[in-house]
Structure formats: structure tokens, C-alpha cells
Write a protein that holds these residues in place. Structure first.
Motif, mmCIF file in Angstrom:
data_model
loop_
_atom_site.group_PDB
_atom_site.id
_atom_site.type_symbol
_atom_site.label_atom_id
_atom_site.label_comp_id
_atom_site.label_asym_id
_atom_site.label_seq_id
_atom_site.Cartn_x
_atom_site.Cartn_y
_atom_site.Cartn_z
ATOM 1 N N PRO A 1 22.858 23.694 6.042
ATOM 2 C CA PRO A 1 21.320 24.194 7.670
ATOM 3 C C PRO A 1 21.358 25.255 8.166
ATOM 4 C CG PRO A 1 21.242 21.748 6.958
ATOM 5 C CD PRO A 1 22.674 22.258 6.566
ATOM 6 N N GLY A 2 23.138 25.843 9.289
ATOM 7 C CA GLY A 2 22.853 27.086 9.465
ATOM 8 C C GLY A 2 22.964 27.933 9.149
ATOM 9 N N GLY A 3 23.040 27.790 7.536
ATOM 10 C CA GLY A 3 23.037 29.080 7.102
ATOM 11 C C GLY A 3 21.131 29.368 6.496
ATOM 12 N N SER A 4 21.488 28.541 5.731
ATOM 13 C CA SER A 4 19.881 28.344 4.625
ATOM 14 C C SER A 4 18.691 28.813 5.939
ATOM 15 C CB SER A 4 19.559 27.199 3.873
ATOM 16 O OG SER A 4 19.461 26.173 4.454
ATOM 17 N N VAL A 5 18.569 27.652 6.668
ATOM 18 C CA VAL A 5 17.460 27.406 7.770
ATOM 19 C C VAL A 5 17.433 29.208 8.531
ATOM 20 C CG1 VAL A 5 15.496 27.391 9.685
ATOM 21 C CG2 VAL A 5 17.338 24.871 8.461
ATOM 22 N N LEU B 1 33.123 33.577 6.748
ATOM 23 C CA LEU B 1 32.814 32.835 7.051
ATOM 24 C C LEU B 1 31.317 31.681 5.882
ATOM 25 C CD1 LEU B 1 31.539 30.657 9.065
ATOM 26 C CD2 LEU B 1 30.529 32.668 10.346
ATOM 27 N N PHE B 2 30.750 33.062 5.607
ATOM 28 C CA PHE B 2 30.378 32.712 4.692
ATOM 29 C C PHE B 2 29.747 32.160 3.073
ATOM 30 C CE2 PHE B 2 27.366 34.095 7.776
ATOM 31 C CZ PHE B 2 26.141 33.229 8.724
ATOM 32 N N HIS B 3 31.091 33.073 2.819
ATOM 33 C CA HIS B 3 31.536 32.959 1.341
ATOM 34 C C HIS B 3 32.607 32.270 0.979
ATOM 35 C CE1 HIS B 3 30.294 32.897 -3.225
ATOM 36 N NE2 HIS B 3 31.009 34.327 -3.001
ATOM 37 N N GLY B 4 34.124 33.487 1.777
ATOM 38 C CA GLY B 4 34.684 34.300 1.179
ATOM 39 C C GLY B 4 36.099 32.697 1.544
ATOM 40 N N SER C 1 32.024 20.710 11.769
ATOM 41 C CA SER C 1 31.334 19.911 11.062
ATOM 42 C C SER C 1 30.269 20.584 10.820
ATOM 43 C CB SER C 1 30.760 18.972 12.507
ATOM 44 O OG SER C 1 29.639 18.593 13.258
ATOM 45 N N LEU C 2 29.726 21.418 11.456
ATOM 46 C CA LEU C 2 27.885 22.497 10.733
ATOM 47 C C LEU C 2 28.563 23.167 10.084
ATOM 48 C CD1 LEU C 2 26.694 23.429 14.088
ATOM 49 C CD2 LEU C 2 26.337 21.679 13.069
ATOM 50 N N THR C 3 29.752 23.079 8.794
ATOM 51 C CA THR C 3 29.630 23.842 8.418
ATOM 52 C C THR C 3 30.470 23.474 6.961
ATOM 53 O OG1 THR C 3 33.159 24.450 8.380
ATOM 54 C CG2 THR C 3 31.291 25.816 9.436
ATOM 55 N N HIS C 4 30.763 22.026 7.116
ATOM 56 C CA HIS C 4 29.749 20.904 5.692
ATOM 57 C C HIS C 4 29.466 20.327 5.711
ATOM 58 C CE1 HIS C 4 35.006 21.710 5.776
ATOM 59 N NE2 HIS C 4 34.662 21.619 7.166
ATOM 60 N N VAL C 5 29.007 20.045 4.793
ATOM 61 C CA VAL C 5 27.556 18.973 4.141
ATOM 62 C C VAL C 5 27.644 17.912 2.560
ATOM 63 C CG1 VAL C 5 26.954 21.377 2.671
ATOM 64 C CG2 VAL C 5 24.844 20.014 4.041
ATOM 65 N N HIS C 6 26.401 17.243 3.106
ATOM 66 C CA HIS C 6 26.559 16.455 1.875
ATOM 67 C C HIS C 6 26.034 16.898 0.836
ATOM 68 C CE1 HIS C 6 25.601 12.975 -0.577
ATOM 69 N NE2 HIS C 6 26.612 12.403 -0.305
#
Length: 206
Positions: free
Chosen positions: A112-116, A93-96, A20-25
């Protein structure tokens, strides 16, 4: 033509919470980062009372720095030619996964899990060379640059973008996805692709 989006997002984790953390509105980056940027700008003007000319100079430097950061992250981190299994998984995970399904609208802005953590690392690095109090307006405008990038990227994959500048950015980025040639790592600007000669040779759009 670009492939149609898959009906289901590519699953990255077996655990439902991690997945769920990999999906974002698309509203999340704006809701998360715009208050941070506004607070830093307010502090710069109301508390630190920095001169307007200095703040404007910070804005210019920060926005140009963002375009370079965007380029370097995209080219050397998100397209890192990993050899190990864990390295390949991290790149995916990050881009592929975005390249495999570029129309998945839940993965067009950075969660946020990536940007923060990325922003915290960048803040630490910038603070080594930018003295207080100028780091505050610099970071405020750097965040604005990041938000601009995130929403340009979302729009490229989700909207027609008929404005001439927007249309150019859309064609430019879709060539990164669909030309089969490496290059065109800038999303919000082609500046650093021109500087580092990584525009590629393909001229057909997606």
C-alpha cells in the motif's frame, strides 16, 4: 535456470517499521482495493444511475488504459536509468530489489505504501480528462486491471501456471528477468511491447 530465492529478504531500510512496510501478504491488495472498486461500481449503478452501455465502454477503456499504464510505469519509472545515488536507490527500492530476488514472495505484489500514492496521482491525472460522473466507473475498472496485473505477477513467480495463456505470460515475463536483454515490460499483456517494439530478441525462458 532462475537463481534460488534468498533465505532472507533483501533489507531496504535500517528502521524496522519502514522495512515492514516493504513486505506485503498477497491478500492485501485485494482486501484494500476491491472494496474501493465495488463501491465505485455500486455508486455508478445505484446512485449515479449510469447506463449499462456507458459503464461497459468505461470498462473497456479503463482496462486498456491500465495495460498502457502498467507498461509505461514498468519501462520508464521502474527501469529508469538513474545516475545519482538517490535516483539509483529509489529505482532499487521500487523495483530493482525484485530483479535481484524475483522469488521473494513478500514483494511480488505492490505494498500500500507504493500503490496508494501512485493511484492517487493517477486518479488526479485521469480526472483532468475524464468528466464526472464517468471517472467513477473508469477508476473502478482501472483498479480491477491493476489487481489483475498484481495477481498475474504473483502467480508468474510463485505457481507453475500450466494453462496455455498463463504459461505464455509466465514465459514472457521470465524472459524479461533472465534473458539479459531489455524489453518485455508488459506483464498482464504483451500488447504495448508489440506496439512500441520492445519485445526484445531473446527466446529462451527462465
Amino acid at each position: 535456470m532462475p537463481p534460488e530465492t534468498t533465505q532472507q529478504s533483501i533489507r531496504l531500510f535500517k528502521n524496522d517499521f519502514l522495512e515492514s512496510l516493504t513486505h506485503v501478504h498477497p491478500s492485501v491488495p485485494l482486501l484494500l482495493w476491491s472494496p474501493v472498486s465495488a463501491f465505485l461500481l455500486w455508486r455508478s449503478m445505484a446512485i449515479l444511475q449510469l447506463p449499462a452501455g456507458g459503464i461497459l465502454l468505461c470498462a473497456l477503456v479503463a482496462l486498456v488504459t491500465w495495460t498502457l499504464t502498467e507498461y509505461l510505469l514498468h519501462r520508464f519509472a521502474f527501469h529508469f536509468p538513474a545516475k545519482s545515488a538517490i535516483g539509483k536507490w529509489l529505482v532499487f527500492l521500487f523495483h530493482g530489489n525484485h530483479h535481484q530476488d524475483p522469488r521473494d514472495k513478500t514483494r511480488l505484489v505492490m505494498p500500500p505504501g507504493g500503490s496508494v500514492p501512485i493511484m492517487l496521482v493517477l486518479y488526479y491525472l485521469f480526472s483532468l480528462v475524464i468528466p464526472h460522473p464517468w471517472i467513477e466507473p473508469f477508476l473502478a475498472f482501472f483498479i480491477i486491471g491493476y489487481l489483475t496485473y498484481d495477481y498475474i505477477h504473483y502467480a508468474i513467480h510463485h505457481f507453475p501456471m500450466r494453462n496455455p495463456v498463463a504459461s505464455y505470460l509466465k514465459r514472457y515475463h521470465l524472459q524479461h528477468h533472465y534473458s539479459g536483454k531489455p524489453g518485455r515490460y508488459g506483464v498482464s499483456s504483451p500488447l504495448w511491447d508489440l506496439v512500441f517494439r520492445s519485445t526484445g530478441t531473446a527466446h529462451r525462458s527462465g
